[in-house]
Enzyme design. Sequence first.
Site, short mmCIF file in Angstrom:
data_model
loop_
_atom_site.label_atom_id
_atom_site.label_comp_id
_atom_site.label_asym_id
_atom_site.label_seq_id
_atom_site.Cartn_x
_atom_site.Cartn_y
_atom_site.Cartn_z
N LYS A 47 2.05 -2.50 -13.92
CA LYS A 47 1.36 -3.79 -14.10
C LYS A 47 -0.13 -3.66 -14.39
O LYS A 47 -0.69 -4.49 -15.10
CB LYS A 47 1.54 -4.66 -12.84
CG LYS A 47 2.94 -5.18 -12.64
CD LYS A 47 2.99 -6.12 -11.45
CE LYS A 47 4.40 -6.45 -11.08
NZ LYS A 47 4.49 -7.53 -10.09
N GLY A 81 -0.83 -5.79 -4.10
CA GLY A 81 -0.63 -6.36 -5.43
C GLY A 81 -0.16 -7.81 -5.37
O GLY A 81 -0.68 -8.68 -6.08
N GLU A 108 -8.31 -4.96 7.53
CA GLU A 108 -9.21 -6.09 7.28
C GLU A 108 -10.14 -5.83 6.10
O GLU A 108 -10.47 -6.75 5.33
CB GLU A 108 -10.03 -6.37 8.56
CG GLU A 108 -10.89 -7.60 8.43
CD GLU A 108 -11.58 -7.98 9.73
OE1 GLU A 108 -11.17 -7.49 10.80
OE2 GLU A 108 -12.53 -8.79 9.66
N ASP A 130 3.37 -13.84 -11.80
CA ASP A 130 3.57 -13.78 -10.34
C ASP A 130 2.69 -14.83 -9.67
O ASP A 130 3.10 -15.51 -8.73
CB ASP A 130 3.19 -12.40 -9.78
CG ASP A 130 4.13 -11.31 -10.26
OD1 ASP A 130 5.32 -11.60 -10.48
OD2 ASP A 130 3.67 -10.16 -10.41
N ALA A 167 7.10 -14.40 0.26
CA ALA A 167 7.40 -13.68 -0.99
C ALA A 167 8.59 -12.74 -0.83
O ALA A 167 9.21 -12.35 -1.82
CB ALA A 167 6.17 -12.92 -1.47
P1 ATR Z 1 2.67 -5.24 -2.92
O1 ATR Z 1 2.35 -4.81 -4.31
O2 ATR Z 1 4.09 -5.64 -2.72
O3 ATR Z 1 1.71 -6.23 -2.39
P2 ATR Z 1 1.28 -3.16 -1.52
O4 ATR Z 1 0.21 -3.21 -2.57
O5 ATR Z 1 1.73 -1.82 -1.04
O6 ATR Z 1 2.58 -3.90 -2.03
O7 ATR Z 1 0.80 -4.05 -0.27
C1 ATR Z 1 1.58 -4.18 0.87
C2 ATR Z 1 0.93 -5.24 1.78
O8 ATR Z 1 1.75 -5.38 2.93
C3 ATR Z 1 -0.44 -4.85 2.26
O9 ATR Z 1 -1.19 -6.02 2.44
C4 ATR Z 1 -0.13 -4.18 3.59
O10 ATR Z 1 -1.20 -4.16 4.52
P3 ATR Z 1 -2.28 -2.95 4.48
O11 ATR Z 1 -3.21 -3.25 3.37
O12 ATR Z 1 -2.93 -2.99 5.82
O13 ATR Z 1 -1.47 -1.70 4.27
C5 ATR Z 1 0.97 -5.07 4.10
N1 ATR Z 1 1.81 -4.44 5.10
C6 ATR Z 1 2.74 -3.49 4.90
N2 ATR Z 1 3.34 -3.16 6.05
C7 ATR Z 1 2.75 -3.90 7.03
C8 ATR Z 1 2.95 -4.05 8.45
N3 ATR Z 1 3.87 -3.34 9.11
N4 ATR Z 1 2.17 -4.96 9.10
C9 ATR Z 1 1.26 -5.71 8.45
N5 ATR Z 1 1.04 -5.62 7.12
C10 ATR Z 1 1.78 -4.74 6.42
#
Ligand code: ATR
Length: 266
Positions: free
Chosen positions: A65, A127, A150, A101, A210
């Site tokens: 993407k 993403g 954060e 999206d 989502a």
């Molecule tokens: P996507 O493209 O689907 O958004 P990604 O870029 O890997 O996938 O992002 C995953 C999101 O889910 C992030 O916001 C991640 O939080 P972090 O930035 O702290 O990693 C969040 N996420 C994944 N597992 C998590 C968990 N167990 N608890 C809270 N947030 C989680």
Amino acid sequence: MDVYGLIGNPVGHSLSPPMHKAGYEALGLDARYVTFEPPKEGAVAAIEGADALGVAGLNVTIPFKQDALDAVDPDPLAERIGAVNTVDFTGEGRPAGYNTDAVGAVRALRSHDVDLSGTAVVVGAGGAGRAVAFGLADEGMPVRIANRTESKARDLAAEVPDATGHGLDDLGELLADADVLVNATSVGMEEDATPVPAEALHGDLAVLDAVYRPLETRLLRDASEAGATTVDGAWMLLYQGVEAFERWTGEVAPVDAMNDALRAEL
Ligand code: ATR
């Protein structure tokens, strides 16, 4: 016959082919939707190759993407998000690039009569969180972004108009006067977990998750018990496809047929 498709790696589990096929059948369009799995560094070559072959439109998914931006003229929203998931080959010059999206989340909420004039809380800053935050901000909503890490929420908020970044600990306070909540993390996917404490939810919220596997996540169950309006992840998936379909074909998409085909797979 018009050929549309999807590039992703891996691409095998995609729900887009049956959804788009149902759309073509409902409108009697002579079109086909094919999936392609180019090598991971191959976004630009794949898009240019599809253009050369006369492909009419491409969806783009992980991991392509961001790289796809280099092969298209992105619209302002896709450019701000920094990711393209829909390419429209117009025949002349660079193809147009969109991020449906973002629009998908907005249209999913609209389809449930959710008022987008209040404040939104987006959980997640990856993403998906990025696309949703820019999409809701584009509707004029102040967006509060909460993320496990954060600093990522703060970095994203610095780019989004009228946004603030937070840790997950702030969710109770943020949700107290919010109107819309979107889970854009992977939490709840194939597991009975939620990133939002149930006690922070209330009846004046509309909650979009989502995550679409399962359709009824723990977050949506909690939201329903709190009296909130719930919108499952299949609606977001549906409307990103509907938006792409309409950009490609110029027709109003047969939403019900596409929705039925999508839900039959879930
Ligand atoms: P996507 O493209 O689907 O958004 P990604 O870029 O890997 O996938 O992002 C995953 C999101 O889910 C992030 O916001 C991640 O939080 P972090 O930035 O702290 O990693 C969040 N996420 C994944 N597992 C998590 C968990 N167990 N608890 C809270 N947030 C989680």
